[in-house]
Design a protein around this motif. Structure first.
Motif, PDB file in Angstrom:
ATOM      1  N   ILE A 223       0.830  -1.204   0.000  1.00 42.08           N
ATOM      2  CA  ILE A 223       0.000   0.000   0.000  1.00 42.08           C
ATOM      3  C   ILE A 223       0.865   1.256   0.000  1.00 42.08           C
ATOM      4  N   LEU A 224       1.980   1.202   0.746  1.00 38.31           N
ATOM      5  CA  LEU A 224       2.881   2.347   0.885  1.00 38.31           C
ATOM      6  C   LEU A 224       4.197   2.091   0.169  1.00 38.31           C
ATOM      7  N   ASP A 225       4.796   3.167  -0.350  1.00 38.20           N
ATOM      8  CA  ASP A 225       6.103   3.024  -0.988  1.00 38.20           C
ATOM      9  C   ASP A 225       7.212   3.089   0.063  1.00 38.20           C
ATOM     10  N   ASP A 226       8.454   3.087  -0.394  1.00 34.63           N
ATOM     11  CA  ASP A 226       9.598   3.082   0.525  1.00 34.63           C
ATOM     12  C   ASP A 226       9.720   4.342   1.368  1.00 34.63           C
ATOM     13  N   THR A 227       9.077   5.427   0.934  1.00 37.18           N
ATOM     14  CA  THR A 227       9.131   6.676   1.698  1.00 37.18           C
ATOM     15  C   THR A 227       7.942   6.814   2.646  1.00 37.18           C
ATOM     16  N   GLY A 228       7.050   5.808   2.658  1.00 39.13           N
ATOM     17  CA  GLY A 228       5.902   5.852   3.550  1.00 39.13           C
ATOM     18  C   GLY A 228       4.691   6.558   2.974  1.00 39.13           C
TER      19      GLY A 228
END
Length: 91
Positions: free
Chosen positions: A46-51
């Protein structure tokens, strides 16, 4: 605050095949955190590596697209329904 979360088919491997689960959180951010606590690995989808929300994942709180609301800080009132919908592309 307990809400109902609709899970798309592609993420149901994380929820044991369940199409709808319960989660708690006053905001979408807290809700995603609770989903991760219950269903390890789901937040990375749902979220990418940056949140931040992944670009091709649409999330609705009730009828409102959170991208046009407060994003992850969108309130998730008790009893509301949250829908996670992967974007479909094609041509």
């Amino acid at each position: 605050m307990s809400v109902s979360v609709r899970i798309p088919t592609i993420l149901r491997t994380y929820t044991g095949g369940e199409s709808e689960v319960k989660a708690t959180g006053a905001t979408l951010r807290e809700l995603v955190s609770d989903l991760e606590a219950q269903f390890s690995g789901i937040s990375a989808r749902i979220l990418d590596d940056t949140g931040k929300l992944r670009r091709f994942v649409n999330v609705y709180v009730g009828e409102e697209d959170v991208r046009f609301a407060e994003g992850l800080d969108t309130p998730t009132p008790d009893g509301t329904q949250v829908s996670i919908i992967p974007a479909v592309a094609g041509g």
